[in-house]
Design a protein around this motif. Sequence first.
Motif, short mmCIF file in Angstrom:
data_model
loop_
_atom_site.label_atom_id
_atom_site.label_comp_id
_atom_site.label_asym_id
_atom_site.label_seq_id
_atom_site.Cartn_x
_atom_site.Cartn_y
_atom_site.Cartn_z
N THR A 140 2.85 19.43 -43.64
CA THR A 140 2.77 18.05 -44.38
C THR A 140 2.57 18.24 -46.00
O THR A 140 2.71 17.21 -46.77
N TYR A 174 -1.27 21.42 -42.53
CA TYR A 174 -0.47 21.06 -41.17
C TYR A 174 -1.06 20.12 -40.25
O TYR A 174 -2.17 20.18 -40.30
N GLU A 175 -0.28 19.32 -39.78
CA GLU A 175 -1.02 18.30 -38.75
C GLU A 175 -0.49 18.67 -37.29
O GLU A 175 0.76 18.90 -37.15
N LYS A 226 -6.30 18.75 -38.32
CA LYS A 226 -5.52 19.19 -39.43
C LYS A 226 -5.92 20.79 -39.72
O LYS A 226 -7.10 21.14 -39.68
#
Length: 74
Positions: A67, A47-48, A35
């Motif tokens: 996310t 963010y993933e 991540k």
Amino acid sequence: MALTSTERPNALLRGGPQDISAQPEYRYVEESTEKLKVFQGNYYDHYEPTAENEVREGRAHRVYVWTGRTYVAE
């Protein structure tokens, strides 16, 4: 995961609030399976990674999706 700008981009950051989602952002990340946390002044955008890759200028870029956002405590 720290982001640097000294290497060629290998990740595409996608999505998020209107202030960041208008233009896709390409960045270099050391490990493309973790991540990401991107510092933006007084907050972090998170963010993933996805299984998706996007080819740009002949290079594959791992796609990350936004996310959420957290604010720095005062």
